[in-house]
Motif scaffolding. Sequence first.
Motif, short mmCIF file in Angstrom:
data_model
loop_
_atom_site.label_atom_id
_atom_site.label_comp_id
_atom_site.label_asym_id
_atom_site.label_seq_id
_atom_site.Cartn_x
_atom_site.Cartn_y
_atom_site.Cartn_z
N PRO A 171 -47.15 -78.29 -86.49
CA PRO A 171 -47.56 -79.32 -87.44
C PRO A 171 -49.03 -79.24 -87.87
O PRO A 171 -49.47 -80.03 -88.70
N ARG A 172 -49.77 -78.28 -87.33
CA ARG A 172 -51.17 -78.16 -87.75
C ARG A 172 -51.24 -77.56 -89.15
O ARG A 172 -50.31 -76.90 -89.63
N PHE A 173 -52.38 -77.78 -89.82
CA PHE A 173 -52.64 -77.14 -91.09
C PHE A 173 -53.22 -75.74 -90.85
O PHE A 173 -53.54 -75.36 -89.72
N SER A 174 -53.36 -74.97 -91.91
CA SER A 174 -53.84 -73.59 -91.80
C SER A 174 -55.33 -73.52 -91.46
O SER A 174 -56.11 -74.42 -91.80
N SER A 175 -55.70 -72.42 -90.83
CA SER A 175 -57.12 -72.11 -90.70
C SER A 175 -57.61 -71.56 -92.04
O SER A 175 -56.81 -71.19 -92.92
N LEU A 176 -58.91 -71.48 -92.21
CA LEU A 176 -59.46 -70.94 -93.46
C LEU A 176 -59.01 -69.50 -93.66
O LEU A 176 -58.63 -69.11 -94.77
N ALA A 177 -59.05 -68.68 -92.60
CA ALA A 177 -58.63 -67.28 -92.71
C ALA A 177 -57.16 -67.18 -93.12
O ALA A 177 -56.79 -66.36 -93.96
N GLU A 178 -56.31 -68.01 -92.52
CA GLU A 178 -54.89 -68.00 -92.86
C GLU A 178 -54.68 -68.39 -94.32
O GLU A 178 -53.90 -67.76 -95.06
N SER A 179 -55.36 -69.43 -94.75
CA SER A 179 -55.22 -69.90 -96.12
C SER A 179 -55.60 -68.81 -97.11
O SER A 179 -54.94 -68.61 -98.14
N ARG A 180 -56.67 -68.07 -96.82
CA ARG A 180 -57.09 -66.98 -97.70
C ARG A 180 -56.06 -65.85 -97.72
O ARG A 180 -55.81 -65.25 -98.77
#
Length: 278
Positions: A171-180
Amino acid sequence: MSKYAVKIGIIGGSGLDDPNILEGRKEEAYETPYGPPSDVLISGKIRGVDCVLLARHGRKHTIMPSNVNYRANIWALRAAGCTHVIASTATGSLQEDIPPGCLVVLDSFVDRTRVRSQTFYDGEEGSPAGVCHLPMEPAFCPDTRQVVVECARELGLDFRPTGTCVVIEGPRFSSLAESRVFRAWGGHVINMTTVPEVVLAKEAGLCYCAVAMATDYDCWKERDVVTVNDVLTTFRKNVSKVISLFTLVVPRIAARNWDATIDSLKETVRTSVMLPHK
């Protein structure tokens, strides 16, 4: 004269699980070989068309994405006589030209989930026999998508007629690296529920379409921090768009003959199943 009586299942995500959109509401609890669905099924009519509403996370939003019993949800909707499923989902935007409030009629997905059952054909007692190697192109029913796109254009909504959804476990949101990374892959929006819902609906022979609403820019825009409150605020502010869209889509679906579409979908499933050797 159609041999299939159209009945439309509506799976509501955050903010679109209000049974008041139905006339003549009736609640019914279902049991399936995979356990109970997320909540009772609420049957009724939208503009004279038989519909069944199901809250994906339960009406009090108590079920996290990985604990949603997707198999039971889809099985129950089929058992209730549904021929179609139209779903709403709150998503993060991975692209600048999909601002918060914009709708996306999904046509593909990238699956990043890890722990979810994605088939009814699991070899367990009570499940269908065999192993189903289901093709997922097209992932969403093209004919149902066409109706939704036409209705969105008619209403003058801010929407995109196609889009790829990256589905993460949560249920967590993405990390910045994942989002990129997800942006680099060509993803348009990101959520936590489209898989395995879309896979199971196709395996069940249901015409499935999902309308995603962008609620935020995920975290790839470095000054944007995603919060649950912001997501829900944006969705509730724009949920009327989805309701107006579904209210128009339902009678348009019912007005068409779906025999060829449903027969083709059922044949795809039939020919995808490898039965045990005798």
